[in-house]
Design a protein around this motif. Structure first.
Motif, mmCIF file in Angstrom:
data_model
loop_
_atom_site.group_PDB
_atom_site.id
_atom_site.type_symbol
_atom_site.label_atom_id
_atom_site.label_comp_id
_atom_site.label_asym_id
_atom_site.label_seq_id
_atom_site.Cartn_x
_atom_site.Cartn_y
_atom_site.Cartn_z
ATOM 1 N N ASP A 112 4.665 -11.938 6.611
ATOM 2 C CA ASP A 112 6.243 -11.986 6.225
ATOM 3 C C ASP A 112 6.391 -11.260 4.940
ATOM 4 N N SER A 113 5.382 -10.771 4.394
ATOM 5 C CA SER A 113 5.686 -9.610 3.216
ATOM 6 C C SER A 113 6.249 -8.400 3.604
ATOM 7 N N GLY A 114 6.320 -8.257 4.895
ATOM 8 C CA GLY A 114 6.761 -6.952 5.420
ATOM 9 C C GLY A 114 5.813 -5.880 5.222
ATOM 10 N N GLY A 161 3.249 -0.235 2.628
ATOM 11 C CA GLY A 161 2.017 0.243 3.864
ATOM 12 C C GLY A 161 2.660 1.215 4.453
ATOM 13 N N ASP A 162 1.785 1.471 5.605
ATOM 14 C CA ASP A 162 2.137 2.402 6.546
ATOM 15 C C ASP A 162 3.660 2.330 6.963
ATOM 16 N N PHE A 163 4.601 3.199 6.944
ATOM 17 C CA PHE A 163 5.942 2.774 6.911
ATOM 18 C C PHE A 163 6.513 3.733 8.382
ATOM 19 N N VAL A 164 7.647 3.165 8.902
ATOM 20 C CA VAL A 164 8.210 3.584 9.977
ATOM 21 C C VAL A 164 9.026 4.849 9.994
ATOM 22 N N ILE A 165 8.750 5.901 10.583
ATOM 23 C CA ILE A 165 9.615 6.911 10.653
ATOM 24 C C ILE A 165 10.133 7.359 11.977
#
Ligand code: GLU
Length: 295
Positions: A112-114, A161-165
């Motif tokens: 839930d924290s995303g 955290g690791d983020f969508v590119i």
């Protein structure tokens, strides 16, 4: 000629998701005045990279409204949808260097924290297919001096955290597209709304991974209505729709800490006044209220 000053390149990069609203006018004006006061160039880039969110006709209408306020790009307007080659090159480079990785997780699988828990960091789980691509977020403070908000420190590892590119629908995500396009346009300073300040460390991380010079940043105050609420796009209190342009321009300058003295009767003379007076130090940290119609 002072080559340093003339090398300044700033930009305004609206997403065509609706009509230009007062908050966007403030961002456009702030970036324009900062570029002008540095003897630099000001560019407009339409960030039409997210077709599901795009409103047909919005880009043209935003450009028309900007022009009505005397804000026109010094170079041909760029459309992000046409810059896909650069986005793909950067994506490939990040994947090849291991600074980005394929991820199989759907949104429902995330906490839930995303904040991404690192599930696919070291390879896809057996039997799972790649959906998105994520950049590795370091657990490390990234510091920068914001030209308006002052010293900032953000930790992308803790923040997102690791983020969508690259998204699961195949579209390049904002965080990567904005970095590639600003770098390719030679932008030296990003002046934009404070709602984007939280993205800055992730973007700096991408600049570093790609080995590109990081631009300076200045985040303009968030614009709130008279009740202190964030101005929504549909807000009936939006000065752009409510008042004549000259009044909306005065209000935008007031929100930026540069209220013009009475006596200026045209948009041109107000803009010229503001260009001469502009100082980033006078821009409030925010939030800035729209205020009432000036007398
Ligand atoms: N396209 C983004 C927006 O309209 C702005 C991007 C940026 O200035 O970095 O919110």
């Amino acid at each position: 000629m002072n080559t340093r000053a003339s090398a300044y390149r700033g930009r305004f990069a609206p997403s065509p998701t609706g009509e230009l609203h007062f908050g966007s006018l403030v961002a456009a004006l702030g970036s324009f005045l900062q570029a002008r006061s540095r003897g630099g160039r000001w560019l407009v880039r339409i960030e039409d990279i997210d077709p599901p969110r795009e409103v047909p006709g919005a880009a043209a209408s935003q450009l028309k409204t900007l022009a009505e306020f005397g804000l026109t790009s010094d170079e041909p307007v760029l459309y992000q949808s046409q810059l896909g080659k650069g986005h793909l090159q950067a994506l490939t480079a990040l994947l090849q260097s291991g600074q980005a990785f394929h991820c199989a997780c759907s949104r429902r699988e995330l906490p839930d924290s995303g904040i991404y828990p690192g599930t696919c960091r070291n390879g896809l789980p057996t039997g799972r297919r790649a959906r998105s691509v994520r950049a590795r977020a370091k657990h490390q403070d990234i510091s920068f001096i914001d030209g308006i908000q002052g010293p900032q420190s953000q930790n992308p590892g803790l923040q997102s955290g690791d983020f969508v590119i690259r998204r699961a629908d195949g579209l390049i995500a904002y965080q990567l597209a904005v970095v590639v396009d600003d770098a390719n346009a030679g932008i030296t300073e990003v002046v934009r709304g404070a709602d984007l300040i939280e993205s800055t460390a992730r973007q700096i991380q991408l600049y570093r991974y790609l080995g590109w010079p990081v631009p300076a940043y200045a985040h303009l105050p968030l614009i709130v209505d008279d009740n202190g609420e964030k101005l929504s796009k549909s807000s009936g209190s939006d000065p752009i729709r409510r008042y004549r342009h000259i009044i909306a321009l005065r209000l935008a300058l007031r929100a930026l800490g540069h209220e013009p003295p009475a006596g200026h009767k045209s948009l041109d003379s107000i803009l010229t006044w503001a260009q001469r007076r502009w100082q980033l130090e006078r821009v409030p940290v925010g939030p800035s209220a729209i205020g009432v119609q000036p007398g």
